[in-house]
Design a protein around this motif. Structure first.
Motif, PDB file in Angstrom:
ATOM      1  N   TYR A   6       2.508  11.470  20.800  1.00 22.90           N
ATOM      2  CA  TYR A   6       3.203  12.022  19.635  1.00 22.90           C
ATOM      3  C   TYR A   6       3.119  11.023  18.471  1.00 22.90           C
ATOM      4  N   PRO A   7       1.945  10.907  17.847  1.00 23.62           N
ATOM      5  CA  PRO A   7       1.778   9.914  16.774  1.00 23.62           C
ATOM      6  C   PRO A   7       2.649  10.239  15.553  1.00 23.62           C
ATOM      7  N   ILE A   8       3.127   9.191  14.897  1.00 23.16           N
ATOM      8  CA  ILE A   8       3.901   9.325  13.656  1.00 23.16           C
ATOM      9  C   ILE A   8       3.019   8.813  12.532  1.00 23.16           C
ATOM     10  N   GLU A   9       2.598   9.704  11.665  1.00 23.93           N
ATOM     11  CA  GLU A   9       1.575   9.375  10.673  1.00 23.93           C
ATOM     12  C   GLU A   9       2.011   8.243   9.752  1.00 23.93           C
ATOM     13  N   SER A  10       3.259   8.256   9.304  1.00 25.41           N
ATOM     14  CA  SER A  10       3.705   7.231   8.363  1.00 25.41           C
ATOM     15  C   SER A  10       3.703   5.851   9.009  1.00 25.41           C
ATOM     16  N   VAL A  11       4.119   5.794  10.286  1.00 23.62           N
ATOM     17  CA  VAL A  11       4.099   4.519  11.003  1.00 23.62           C
ATOM     18  C   VAL A  11       2.665   4.061  11.206  1.00 23.62           C
ATOM     19  N   ASP A  12       1.800   4.997  11.580  1.00 17.99           N
ATOM     20  CA  ASP A  12       0.390   4.670  11.787  1.00 17.99           C
ATOM     21  C   ASP A  12      -0.223   4.111  10.503  1.00 17.99           C
ATOM     22  N   LEU A  33      -2.153  -0.499   7.337  1.00 17.07           N
ATOM     23  CA  LEU A  33      -2.100  -1.334   6.132  1.00 17.07           C
ATOM     24  C   LEU A  33      -1.878  -2.798   6.493  1.00 17.07           C
ATOM     25  N   LEU A  34      -0.990  -3.056   7.474  1.00 18.56           N
ATOM     26  CA  LEU A  34      -0.750  -4.439   7.893  1.00 18.56           C
ATOM     27  C   LEU A  34      -2.024  -5.072   8.432  1.00 18.56           C
ATOM     28  N   ILE A  35      -2.779  -4.310   9.202  1.00 21.31           N
ATOM     29  CA  ILE A  35      -4.050  -4.820   9.735  1.00 21.31           C
ATOM     30  C   ILE A  35      -5.017  -5.104   8.587  1.00 21.31           C
ATOM     31  N   MET A  36      -5.049  -4.195   7.638  1.00 19.99           N
ATOM     32  CA  MET A  36      -5.944  -4.346   6.486  1.00 19.99           C
ATOM     33  C   MET A  36      -5.592  -5.597   5.689  1.00 19.99           C
ATOM     34  N   VAL A  37      -4.296  -5.802   5.444  1.00 15.95           N
ATOM     35  CA  VAL A  37      -3.852  -6.977   4.683  1.00 15.95           C
ATOM     36  C   VAL A  37      -4.141  -8.257   5.447  1.00 15.95           C
ATOM     37  N   SER A  38      -3.958  -8.223   6.773  1.00 15.59           N
ATOM     38  CA  SER A  38      -4.188  -9.431   7.569  1.00 15.59           C
ATOM     39  C   SER A  38      -5.656  -9.804   7.636  1.00 15.59           C
ATOM     40  N   GLU A  39      -6.537  -8.813   7.494  1.00 13.68           N
ATOM     41  CA  GLU A  39      -7.978  -9.065   7.595  1.00 13.68           C
ATOM     42  C   GLU A  39      -8.615  -9.394   6.239  1.00 13.68           C
ATOM     43  N   GLN A  40      -7.976  -8.980   5.151  1.00 10.94           N
ATOM     44  CA  GLN A  40      -8.510  -9.220   3.821  1.00 10.94           C
ATOM     45  C   GLN A  40      -7.563 -10.133   3.042  1.00 10.94           C
ATOM     46  N   LYS A  41      -8.091 -10.888   2.126  1.00  9.43           N
ATOM     47  CA  LYS A  41      -7.258 -11.802   1.339  1.00  9.43           C
ATOM     48  C   LYS A  41      -6.350 -11.042   0.385  1.00  9.43           C
ATOM     49  N   GLN A  42      -6.821  -9.894  -0.107  1.00 12.09           N
ATOM     50  CA  GLN A  42      -6.023  -9.108  -1.046  1.00 12.09           C
ATOM     51  C   GLN A  42      -6.425  -7.644  -0.945  1.00 12.09           C
ATOM     52  N   VAL A  43      -5.462  -6.776  -1.213  1.00 10.96           N
ATOM     53  CA  VAL A  43      -5.686  -5.328  -1.109  1.00 10.96           C
ATOM     54  C   VAL A  43      -5.097  -4.650  -2.336  1.00 10.96           C
ATOM     55  N   ARG A  44      -5.895  -3.814  -2.988  1.00  4.29           N
ATOM     56  CA  ARG A  44      -5.414  -3.020  -4.112  1.00  4.29           C
ATOM     57  C   ARG A  44      -4.907  -1.671  -3.608  1.00  4.29           C
ATOM     58  N   VAL A  45      -4.031  -1.064  -4.376  1.00  5.89           N
ATOM     59  CA  VAL A  45      -3.464   0.228  -3.973  1.00  5.89           C
ATOM     60  C   VAL A  45      -4.573   1.264  -3.778  1.00  5.89           C
TER      61      VAL A  45
END
Length: 265
Positions: free
Chosen positions: A19-25, A30-42
């Protein structure tokens, strides 16, 4: 019972939730993306998630509210925040501790023939970070990755005993404590009295306090100030614990703890 094993395969943690929750997913992605990249734009976040820019902005704003990310006031890009960095440092610290303690845990396992756990204290709880599992058919199975009430485990009590009294009073504000079995300590006064005994003798014991039929003997690993860095524990099915064996295990786990401390930089 204590011999039970986890039958899930190595990929169990990667299975898609029923039962995936889309907002949590999306937030976790996003956290993974931020941790892997130095900076993230909207706009980049929206593209990665496949959402509208406004949705990505709201998600990043919520992560920023909880300090998982921070936004640069000039460029408006998002970077890893203090909470995310703290989690990463904590995980690295536990990894380093596992690397240091692992050979000692395996040596103790081979010497005693029983399961050896390594744990760290997290407030009123303990996190089991590693295990050298016994080769006996009847054995205490690995608790690595499990979180339990510290006062219900011998390794938790060993580490709590290294904490100053004012810290303990701050942790245990209620006179009543939660229990895991009918043998768990459920009164703060009883816990504090037992911690005094742990300080006196240098190790902690547990008999069916966290799991019926399981006993353990543990010692804390201390830094130069005497505070606990981690704890090491021997876990045994109580059917294999005659009275005289407690002292044997206590001597072995304390000796191993002191050897680990001597090896620390």
């Amino acid at each position: 019972m204590c011999a039970a094993k986890n039958v899930d395969g190595p990929g169990a943690s990667a299975r898609k939730p029923s039962y995936p929750i889309e907002s949590v997913d999306n937030a976790l992605r996003l956290l993974i993306m931020v941790s892997e990249q130095k900076q993230v734009r909207v706009s980049e976040a929206a593209g990665e998630l496949g959402t509208a820019v406004s949705t990505a902005h709201r998600l990043l704003a919520m992560l920023a509210h909880h300090d998982f990310v921070v936004q640069d006031p000039e460029s408006k890009v998002y970077k890893a925040g203090p909470v995310l960095l703290k989690i990463g440092l904590s995980a690295a610290k536990n990894l380093d501790m596992r690397t240091v303690v692992r050979p000692f845990a395996e040596g103790l396992r081979d010497e005693i023939g029983e399961t050896v756990h390594v744990a760290v204290l997290q407030g009123k709880e303990v996190l089991f970070i590693d295990c050298a599992e016994s080769r006996n058919a009847l054995r205490v199975a690995s608790r690595a990755g499990t979180v339990m009430w510290a006062h219900c485990t011998s390794v938790g009590k060993a580490m709590l005993a290294a904490e100053p009294d004012d810290v303990l009073r701050g942790l245990f504000r209620s006179a009543k404590l939660p229990g895991l079995t009918e043998h768990s300590i459920t009164q703060r006064a009883d816990l504090f009295a037992q911690l005094e005994e742990v300080r006196r003798r240098g190790y902690a014991r547990n008999s069916s306090e966290s799991e019926l039929g399981v006993g353990s003997v543990s010692a804390a690993l201390h830094d130069l100030r005497g505070r606990s860095l981690a704890g090491i524990s021997i876990s045994v099915p109580l059917v294999r614990m005659p009275k005289e064996r407690w002292a044997v295990l206590a001597e072995a786990v304390v000796r191993t703890a002191r050897s680990i401390e001597a090896s620390l930089p």
